[in-house]
Enzyme design. Structure first.
Site, PDB file in Angstrom:
ATOM      1  N   TYR A   1      13.640  14.440 -29.292  1.00 38.63           N
ATOM      2  CA  TYR A   1      14.548  13.444 -28.727  1.00 38.63           C
ATOM      3  C   TYR A   1      15.644  14.088 -27.860  1.00 38.63           C
ATOM      4  O   TYR A   1      16.715  13.499 -27.696  1.00 38.63           O
ATOM      5  CB  TYR A   1      15.196  12.627 -29.848  1.00 38.63           C
ATOM      6  CG  TYR A   1      14.321  11.532 -30.395  1.00 38.63           C
ATOM      7  CD1 TYR A   1      13.958  10.429 -29.613  1.00 38.63           C
ATOM      8  CD2 TYR A   1      13.863  11.557 -31.709  1.00 38.63           C
ATOM      9  CE1 TYR A   1      13.168   9.402 -30.116  1.00 38.63           C
ATOM     10  CE2 TYR A   1      13.066  10.530 -32.226  1.00 38.63           C
ATOM     11  CZ  TYR A   1      12.729   9.461 -31.412  1.00 38.63           C
ATOM     12  OH  TYR A   1      11.954   8.444 -31.911  1.00 38.63           O
TER      13      TYR A   1
ATOM     14  N   HIS B   1       7.389   4.423 -32.685  1.00 36.51           N
ATOM     15  CA  HIS B   1       7.836   5.020 -31.421  1.00 36.51           C
ATOM     16  C   HIS B   1       6.700   4.920 -30.411  1.00 36.51           C
ATOM     17  O   HIS B   1       5.527   4.988 -30.794  1.00 36.51           O
ATOM     18  CB  HIS B   1       8.182   6.502 -31.610  1.00 36.51           C
ATOM     19  CG  HIS B   1       8.304   7.246 -30.306  1.00 36.51           C
ATOM     20  ND1 HIS B   1       9.469   7.267 -29.578  1.00 36.51           N
ATOM     21  CD2 HIS B   1       7.378   7.932 -29.575  1.00 36.51           C
ATOM     22  CE1 HIS B   1       9.257   7.954 -28.460  1.00 36.51           C
ATOM     23  NE2 HIS B   1       8.001   8.361 -28.432  1.00 36.51           N
TER      24      HIS B   1
ATOM     25  N   GLU C   1       5.380  14.318 -24.643  1.00 36.48           N
ATOM     26  CA  GLU C   1       5.353  14.029 -26.088  1.00 36.48           C
ATOM     27  C   GLU C   1       4.012  14.397 -26.722  1.00 36.48           C
ATOM     28  O   GLU C   1       3.978  14.943 -27.830  1.00 36.48           O
ATOM     29  CB  GLU C   1       5.709  12.554 -26.319  1.00 36.48           C
ATOM     30  CG  GLU C   1       7.149  12.270 -25.906  1.00 36.48           C
ATOM     31  CD  GLU C   1       7.590  10.827 -26.081  1.00 36.48           C
ATOM     32  OE1 GLU C   1       8.809  10.574 -25.955  1.00 36.48           O
ATOM     33  OE2 GLU C   1       6.729   9.958 -26.340  1.00 36.48           O
TER      34      GLU C   1
HETATM   35  P1  GDP Z   1      12.745   2.973 -27.642  1.00 37.53           P
HETATM   36  O1  GDP Z   1      12.174   3.595 -26.389  1.00 37.53           O
HETATM   37  O2  GDP Z   1      12.479   1.488 -27.734  1.00 37.53           O
HETATM   38  O3  GDP Z   1      12.306   3.694 -28.912  1.00 37.53           O
HETATM   39  O4  GDP Z   1      14.338   3.077 -27.575  1.00 37.53           O
HETATM   40  P2  GDP Z   1      15.349   4.226 -27.057  1.00 37.53           P
HETATM   41  O5  GDP Z   1      14.599   5.264 -26.260  1.00 37.53           O
HETATM   42  O6  GDP Z   1      16.512   3.533 -26.420  1.00 37.53           O
HETATM   43  O7  GDP Z   1      15.894   4.880 -28.392  1.00 37.53           O
HETATM   44  C1  GDP Z   1      15.104   5.798 -29.126  1.00 37.53           C
HETATM   45  C2  GDP Z   1      15.229   5.487 -30.607  1.00 37.53           C
HETATM   46  O8  GDP Z   1      16.572   5.715 -31.003  1.00 37.53           O
HETATM   47  C3  GDP Z   1      14.962   4.031 -30.997  1.00 37.53           C
HETATM   48  O9  GDP Z   1      13.589   3.756 -31.207  1.00 37.53           O
HETATM   49  C4  GDP Z   1      15.749   3.889 -32.286  1.00 37.53           C
HETATM   50  O10 GDP Z   1      15.017   4.373 -33.398  1.00 37.53           O
HETATM   51  C5  GDP Z   1      16.930   4.811 -32.045  1.00 37.53           C
HETATM   52  N1  GDP Z   1      18.124   4.059 -31.624  1.00 37.53           N
HETATM   53  C6  GDP Z   1      18.353   3.404 -30.466  1.00 37.53           C
HETATM   54  N2  GDP Z   1      19.563   2.826 -30.462  1.00 37.53           N
HETATM   55  C7  GDP Z   1      20.119   3.138 -31.683  1.00 37.53           C
HETATM   56  C8  GDP Z   1      21.368   2.837 -32.298  1.00 37.53           C
HETATM   57  O11 GDP Z   1      22.235   2.157 -31.731  1.00 37.53           O
HETATM   58  N3  GDP Z   1      21.575   3.341 -33.565  1.00 37.53           N
HETATM   59  C9  GDP Z   1      20.627   4.112 -34.209  1.00 37.53           C
HETATM   60  N4  GDP Z   1      20.889   4.582 -35.440  1.00 37.53           N
HETATM   61  N5  GDP Z   1      19.440   4.406 -33.664  1.00 37.53           N
HETATM   62  C10 GDP Z   1      19.193   3.923 -32.408  1.00 37.53           C
END
Ligand code: GDP
Length: 137
Positions: A49, A115, A126
C-alpha cells in the site's frame, strides 16, 4: 482476456467468508489463475500500500492487513479489472450497491472484505508483488 489482482482481506477470512466469496467470484465468470493463503507482515502490507503512505489511515490499514491471514488471488476474465471492481462495490460497504461483495461481507470502510486493482498498471505491480510467474499459469 485480462488479469487482475484481488485479496480476500483478513476480516473476511477470519469471519469464514472466504468460501462464499470464492463461489461468488466463480459464479461471476472469473477463472482463478493463482491463489495463496498468507499472513502479511506489517512491512509487506506497507510495501503493498505504499501509494497510500501519506494518507491518515495508512497505519490503521496496514495494521488491519497484517492482522491475520488473507487470500491472494489472480483472477482472469474479459475486462477483469473493471468487472472485479464492480463485483466488489464501493470502498465503504455502507455506500456499496446491493449485491456487491463489500455490501454483503464488509463491516466498515477499513474492514471491507476485499481488495481489487484499480488500473492495468496497478494490476501488473500488485500481481508481481505477490506472485511469481509460474504461480499464475
Ligand atoms: P479501494 O480501491 O476501494 O480499496 O479504496 P482506496 O484505494 O481508497 O483505499 C484502500 C483501502 O484503504 C480501502 O479498501 C480500505 O480498506 C482502506 N481505507 C480507505 N479509506 C479508509 C479510512 O478512512 N479508514 C480506514 N481505516 N481505512 C480506509
Amino acid at each position: 482476456m485480462e488479469r487482475t489482482f484481488a485479496i480476500i482481506k483478513p476480516d473476511a477470512v477470519a469471519g469464514k467468508k472466504a468460501g462464499q466469496i470464492l463461489a461468488r467470484i466463480e459464479e461471476a465468470g472469473f477463472t482463478v489463475k493463482g491463489m495463496r493463503l498468507t499472513h502479511l507482515s506489517k512491512a509487506a502490507a506497507e510495501g503493498f500500500y505504499a501509494v497510500h503512505r501519506e494518507r491518515p489511515f495508512f497505519g490503521e490499514l496496514t495494521d488491519f492487513m497484517s492482522s491475520g491471514p488473507c487470500v491472494l488471488l489472480c483472477l482472469e476474465a474479459p475486462d477483469a479489472i473493471r468487472k472485479w471492481r464492480t463485483l466488489m462495490g464501493a470502498t465503504d460497504p455502507a455506500k456499496a450497491d446491493a449485491g456487491t461483495l463489500r455490501r454483503d461481507f464488509g463491516t466498515s470502510i477499513g474492514n471491507n472484505a476485499t481488495h481489487g486493482s484499480d488500473a492495468p498498471e496497478t494490476a501488473a505491480f500488485e500481481l508481481g508483488y505477490f506472485f511469481r510467474g509460474m504461480e499464475t499459469l
